[in-house]
Design a protein around this motif. Structure first.
Motif, PDB file in Angstrom:
ATOM      1  N   LYS A   1      12.188   0.292   2.223  1.00 28.34           N
ATOM      2  CA  LYS A   1      11.269   1.161   1.499  1.00 28.34           C
ATOM      3  C   LYS A   1      10.047   1.406   2.371  1.00 28.34           C
ATOM      4  CE  LYS A   1      11.702  -1.577  -2.254  1.00 28.34           C
ATOM      5  NZ  LYS A   1      11.083  -2.307  -3.334  1.00 28.34           N
ATOM      6  N   PRO A   2       9.540   2.628   2.371  1.00 30.83           N
ATOM      7  CA  PRO A   2       8.302   2.860   3.135  1.00 30.83           C
ATOM      8  C   PRO A   2       7.174   2.019   2.543  1.00 30.83           C
ATOM      9  CG  PRO A   2       8.993   4.846   1.952  1.00 30.83           C
ATOM     10  CD  PRO A   2      10.025   3.796   1.703  1.00 30.83           C
ATOM     11  N   ILE A   3       6.382   1.460   3.397  1.00 34.69           N
ATOM     12  CA  ILE A   3       5.288   0.585   2.970  1.00 34.69           C
ATOM     13  C   ILE A   3       3.984   1.370   2.961  1.00 34.69           C
ATOM     14  CG2 ILE A   3       4.035  -1.550   3.489  1.00 34.69           C
ATOM     15  CD1 ILE A   3       6.983  -2.021   2.885  1.00 34.69           C
TER      16      ILE A   3
ATOM     17  N   GLU B   1      -1.230  -5.756  -2.579  1.00 33.59           N
ATOM     18  CA  GLU B   1      -1.956  -6.885  -3.155  1.00 33.59           C
ATOM     19  C   GLU B   1      -2.690  -7.591  -2.005  1.00 33.59           C
ATOM     20  OE1 GLU B   1      -2.033  -7.728  -6.459  1.00 33.59           O
ATOM     21  OE2 GLU B   1      -0.943  -5.853  -6.719  1.00 33.59           O
ATOM     22  N   PRO B   2      -3.799  -8.270  -2.267  1.00 28.79           N
ATOM     23  CA  PRO B   2      -4.569  -8.924  -1.194  1.00 28.79           C
ATOM     24  C   PRO B   2      -3.728  -9.870  -0.328  1.00 28.79           C
ATOM     25  CG  PRO B   2      -5.825  -8.930  -3.213  1.00 28.79           C
ATOM     26  CD  PRO B   2      -4.470  -8.373  -3.558  1.00 28.79           C
ATOM     27  N   GLU B   3      -2.833 -10.636  -0.945  1.00 31.07           N
ATOM     28  CA  GLU B   3      -2.021 -11.576  -0.178  1.00 31.07           C
ATOM     29  C   GLU B   3      -1.024 -10.842   0.735  1.00 31.07           C
ATOM     30  OE1 GLU B   3       0.670 -15.296  -1.396  1.00 31.07           O
ATOM     31  OE2 GLU B   3      -1.360 -15.282  -2.198  1.00 31.07           O
ATOM     32  N   GLU B   4      -0.427  -9.779   0.217  1.00 25.20           N
ATOM     33  CA  GLU B   4       0.498  -8.974   1.023  1.00 25.20           C
ATOM     34  C   GLU B   4      -0.265  -8.306   2.164  1.00 25.20           C
ATOM     35  OE1 GLU B   4       4.053  -7.756   0.988  1.00 25.20           O
ATOM     36  OE2 GLU B   4       3.937  -9.827   0.355  1.00 25.20           O
ATOM     37  N   LYS B   5      -1.449  -7.807   1.844  1.00 23.91           N
ATOM     38  CA  LYS B   5      -2.269  -7.131   2.849  1.00 23.91           C
ATOM     39  C   LYS B   5      -2.590  -8.093   3.993  1.00 23.91           C
ATOM     40  CE  LYS B   5      -6.301  -4.223   3.309  1.00 23.91           C
ATOM     41  NZ  LYS B   5      -7.635  -3.914   2.870  1.00 23.91           N
ATOM     42  N   ALA B   6      -2.902  -9.339   3.657  1.00 25.71           N
ATOM     43  CA  ALA B   6      -3.216 -10.341   4.676  1.00 25.71           C
ATOM     44  C   ALA B   6      -2.020 -10.562   5.592  1.00 25.71           C
ATOM     45  CB  ALA B   6      -3.630 -11.653   4.010  1.00 25.71           C
ATOM     46  N   LYS B   7      -0.814 -10.595   5.025  1.00 23.43           N
ATOM     47  CA  LYS B   7       0.400 -10.776   5.827  1.00 23.43           C
ATOM     48  C   LYS B   7       0.540  -9.658   6.866  1.00 23.43           C
ATOM     49  CE  LYS B   7       4.465 -11.071   3.806  1.00 23.43           C
ATOM     50  NZ  LYS B   7       5.573 -11.302   2.875  1.00 23.43           N
ATOM     51  N   TYR B   8       0.341  -8.426   6.418  1.00 25.28           N
ATOM     52  CA  TYR B   8       0.459  -7.289   7.327  1.00 25.28           C
ATOM     53  C   TYR B   8      -0.657  -7.291   8.368  1.00 25.28           C
ATOM     54  CZ  TYR B   8       4.266  -5.208   4.690  1.00 25.28           C
ATOM     55  OH  TYR B   8       5.488  -4.973   4.103  1.00 25.28           O
TER      56      TYR B   8
ATOM     57  N   LEU C   1       3.504  -6.040  13.882  1.00 25.81           N
ATOM     58  CA  LEU C   1       3.533  -5.076  12.787  1.00 25.81           C
ATOM     59  C   LEU C   1       4.608  -4.006  12.987  1.00 25.81           C
ATOM     60  CD1 LEU C   1       2.363  -4.206  10.090  1.00 25.81           C
ATOM     61  CD2 LEU C   1       0.685  -2.846  11.321  1.00 25.81           C
ATOM     62  N   ASP C   2       4.713  -3.459  14.184  1.00 26.91           N
ATOM     63  CA  ASP C   2       5.717  -2.420  14.434  1.00 26.91           C
ATOM     64  C   ASP C   2       7.122  -2.942  14.155  1.00 26.91           C
ATOM     65  OD1 ASP C   2       3.826  -0.529  15.114  1.00 26.91           O
ATOM     66  OD2 ASP C   2       3.976  -0.924  17.267  1.00 26.91           O
ATOM     67  N   LYS C   3       7.387  -4.158  14.607  1.00 26.07           N
ATOM     68  CA  LYS C   3       8.703  -4.770  14.390  1.00 26.07           C
ATOM     69  C   LYS C   3       8.977  -4.934  12.892  1.00 26.07           C
ATOM     70  CE  LYS C   3      11.357  -8.845  15.853  1.00 26.07           C
ATOM     71  NZ  LYS C   3      11.293 -10.080  16.639  1.00 26.07           N
ATOM     72  N   VAL C   4       7.968  -5.381  12.147  1.00 27.24           N
ATOM     73  CA  VAL C   4       8.116  -5.579  10.696  1.00 27.24           C
ATOM     74  C   VAL C   4       8.365  -4.237  10.001  1.00 27.24           C
ATOM     75  CG1 VAL C   4       6.890  -6.234   8.578  1.00 27.24           C
ATOM     76  CG2 VAL C   4       6.789  -7.709  10.600  1.00 27.24           C
ATOM     77  N   LEU C   5       7.594  -3.218  10.374  1.00 29.57           N
ATOM     78  CA  LEU C   5       7.738  -1.916   9.727  1.00 29.57           C
ATOM     79  C   LEU C   5       9.082  -1.265  10.049  1.00 29.57           C
ATOM     80  CD1 LEU C   5       4.142  -0.453  10.162  1.00 29.57           C
ATOM     81  CD2 LEU C   5       5.164  -1.464   8.112  1.00 29.57           C
ATOM     82  N   GLU C   6       9.580  -1.468  11.261  1.00 27.03           N
ATOM     83  CA  GLU C   6      10.849  -0.855  11.666  1.00 27.03           C
ATOM     84  C   GLU C   6      12.059  -1.628  11.155  1.00 27.03           C
ATOM     85  OE1 GLU C   6      10.826  -0.409  15.916  1.00 27.03           O
ATOM     86  OE2 GLU C   6       8.937   0.696  15.859  1.00 27.03           O
TER      87      GLU C   6
END
Length: 61
Positions: free
Chosen positions: A7-9, A15-22, A31-36
């Protein structure tokens, strides 16, 4: 095994916790690897570093 559609992110609506992970993934250059390829594409060492940094930030706040 069928490949799961990613799913596109929306990095601005997390959420703050998810944002911190990214944010940490970006700091580590992952980040590029995670998004791809998704979070599953990271090695255990990479995910451990992210988890460690999240824990460190939680202790500071």
């Amino acid at each position: 095994m069928a490949e799961k559609k990613l799913k596109p992110i929306d990095l601005k609506n997390l959420e703050p916790e998810e944002k911190a992970k990214y944010e940490i993934a970006e700091e580590l250059g992952l980040l590029d690897k995670v998004l791809e390829q998704g979070w599953r594409s990271l090695s255990s060492k990479e995910t451990g570093r992210i988890g460690g940094m999240i824990a460190k930030r939680k202790r500071k706040s």
